[in-house]
Design an enzyme around this catalytic site. Structure first.
Site: not given
Ligand code: PEP
Length: 252
Positions: A9-11, A98, A100, A170, A176, A216, A237
């Site tokens: 997931n490049w956001k 998600h 976010e 998640e 993040g 993470s 992410g």
């Molecule tokens: C995500 O954006 O779904 C995610 C898990 O991000 P990160 O790996 O940076 O925690």
């Protein structure tokens, strides 16, 4: 054994050049070095680069997903992208729910259910995120929170549609932040989610459904996380933005 899935997931990261060179380099390593990564890989770049990403990955085992879709068919929704638009450029998967999007764009379970319906109508497979906040976990409410999220969204679908879903657990406090849930915490939640699928849809579906962990994941903790029985891969992410780190995760 079920093939594990890793989703990048490049956001809101990677411009045109970074997106295309990452994907070309990834393919080169995949196919020149003939390493068997043993994972199904899905990349979720930003909207403007979905089409070029799809073209680059066409004919390979790697897939592209959108990070979001609007809940309406079409109309006066400036800045939004519809499910039919995604399908018209060959996109077959979308991330929904998600945290976010919930935090910054006020997505509720009602909106998410509409997004689910429109995505299914246009044949988009859904990577659906669930998870509790830090305070919900502190209050030991994580299981009921996740159950409610599923009941108000995914579980509104019939069993025929469930093969179109991947679930991503998640925990919001781990996204993040650099703070990962322990493999044991994740396994416990995944087992619980699988039991919810068993009760609602029966054994076949509960065994078949992919339940991924996101929060993470990095190149040092991925192996431990992926070793657990009910963890069928990861939604990644930050650590998916650098090719070396991402490849190490795929090898985990
Ligand atoms: C995500 O954006 O779904 C995610 C898990 O991000 P990160 O790996 O940076 O925690």
């Amino acid at each position: 054994m079920k093939k594990k899935i890793v989703i990048a997931n490049w956001k809101m990261n990677h411009d045109f050049y970074e997106t295309t060179s990452f994907l070309r380099d990834l393919l080169k390593i995949f196919f020149d070095k003939k390493i068997n990564y043993k994972k199904k890989v899905i990349i979720a770049p930003s909207f403007p680069f979905l089409q070029i990403s799809n073209q680059i990955l066409q004919g390979t085992s790697l897939n592209v997903a959108a990070q979001n879709v609007h809940q309406m068919e079409n109309g006066p929704y400036t800045g939004e992208v519809s499910a039919s638009m995604l399908r018209s450029i060959g996109i077959k998967q979308v991330i929904l729910g998600h945290s976010e999007r919930k935090k910054y764009f006020s997505e509720t379970n009602d909106i998410l259910l509409k997004k689910i319906h429109i995505s299914l109508k246009y044949g988009l497979n859904i990577i659906f995120c669930v998870g509790e906040t830090f305070f919900e976990r502190k209050r030991k409410e994580q299981f009921i929170v996740v159950k409610n999220q599923l009941e108000e969204t995914v579980f509104q679908c019939t069993s025929e549609k469930i093969s179109n879903f991947i679930i991503a657990y998640e925990p919001i406090w781990a996204i993040g932040t650099g703070e990962t849930a322990t493999p044991e915490q994740v396994q416990k939640m995944h087992k619980y989610i699988r039991t919810l699928f068993l009760d609602k849809y029966g054994e076949k579906i509960s065994k078949k459904i992919h339940i991924l962990y996101g929060g993470s994941i990095n190149d040092t903790n991925a192996r431990n996380i992926f070793s657990k029985e009910d963890i069928d891969g990861g939604l990644v992410g930050n650590s998916s933005l650098q090719i070396e780190k991402f490849l190490k995760i795929l090898l985990s």
